[in-house]
Design an enzyme around this catalytic site. Sequence first.
Site, PDB file in Angstrom:
ATOM      1  N   GLY A  15     -82.134 -65.535  53.001  1.00 13.44           N
ATOM      2  CA  GLY A  15     -82.492 -66.540  53.697  1.00 13.44           C
ATOM      3  C   GLY A  15     -82.727 -67.986  53.595  1.00 13.44           C
ATOM      4  CB  SER A  21     -85.319 -72.642  53.757  1.00 10.96           C
ATOM      5  OG  SER A  21     -84.619 -72.527  52.510  1.00 10.96           O
ATOM      6  CB  ILE A  22     -90.152 -70.295  52.378  1.00 14.36           C
ATOM      7  CG1 ILE A  22     -91.102 -71.388  52.995  1.00 14.36           C
ATOM      8  CG2 ILE A  22     -90.903 -69.514  51.462  1.00 14.36           C
ATOM      9  CD1 ILE A  22     -92.033 -70.466  54.019  1.00 14.36           C
ATOM     10  CB  VAL A  95     -84.533 -62.433  57.886  1.00 13.38           C
ATOM     11  CG1 VAL A  95     -83.376 -62.590  59.143  1.00 13.38           C
ATOM     12  CG2 VAL A  95     -83.688 -62.455  56.539  1.00 13.38           C
ATOM     13  CE1 TYR A 150     -98.528 -69.535  61.285  1.00 15.46           C
ATOM     14  CE2 TYR A 150     -98.029 -69.166  63.462  1.00 15.46           C
ATOM     15  CZ  TYR A 150     -98.616 -69.778  62.741  1.00 15.46           C
ATOM     16  OH  TYR A 150     -99.237 -70.841  63.174  1.00 15.46           O
ATOM     17  CE1 TYR A 160     -93.885 -68.450  65.116  1.00 11.48           C
ATOM     18  CE2 TYR A 160     -94.472 -66.117  65.225  1.00 11.48           C
ATOM     19  CZ  TYR A 160     -93.998 -67.289  64.432  1.00 11.48           C
ATOM     20  OH  TYR A 160     -93.477 -66.879  63.110  1.00 11.48           O
ATOM     21  CE  LYS A 167     -92.126 -64.235  61.521  1.00  9.31           C
ATOM     22  NZ  LYS A 167     -91.231 -63.855  60.026  1.00  9.31           N
TER      23      LYS A 167
END
EC number: 1.3.1.9
Length: 271
Positions: A15, A21-22, A95, A150, A160, A167
């Site tokens: 990712g 990006s993290i 992802v 999240y 969201y 998630k």
Amino acid sequence: MAFNLLKGKKGIIFGALDSNSIAWKVAERAFEEGAKFTLTNAPVAMRMGEIQKLAEKTGSEIIPADATSVEDLENLFAKSVEILGGPVDFVLHSVGMSVNVRKGRPYTDLNYDWLAKGWDVSAVSFHKVLQTAWKLDAIAEWGSVVALTYIAAQRTFPDYSDMAENKAYLESIARSFGYHYGIRKKVRINTISQSPTRTTAGSGVKGFDAFIDYAEKMSPLGNATADDCANYCVALFSDLMRRVTMQNLYNDGGFSSMGVSELVMKHFGTD
């Protein structure tokens, strides 16, 4: 500051798109801590990003893979094991995608074909990653797998949309597969529930900037940054957290434990 927490460890990082990006930050920190790893992303995402710069910086090889394709994942794990010289010690799953959110489709009028696509990319892909690794015996004993999630999996954030369900499903997979992989190889599987973070992907959510400000006011320690998340991931990849598994771990400055804060009260003019 580096502590050699991942010296000698090998991994796969999903990712990393660009420096916002993290996953990119995780790769940089893992490299600083002594890890070797391969980088992967979907071919279409790689054309949009700058992953080659990250590969050069960390001395990593890039293996394109669609995380929803078992064939691609089999190739990814097989090549990673070959390149790195054995089973991997850690995997980062970063992802996620909702076509409905991207196209501004309201939650009460979802396109179900788009929903299925987002569900496959954001959640089922995690099961595919773990099942592929399981069948190829590609994760070493006491390995660590982390997926990013999240708090909308537990609480309602209207904009969201269907990503909340994605998630929630992702977190359930971590618990379910965590049991089986723990019994088999002592592999631990966790999710990190991160503060809203300014990434290329996150910026597509309606009202995102306003919500970042709200979360900052609600969190006693302030929002956790991408760098904070990278540090958390490195800690989970390391041997310091060998007995932590099947957990959803909040990295959010205390947001998840709050009801209301003085800053938020003042913002709305409450005496």
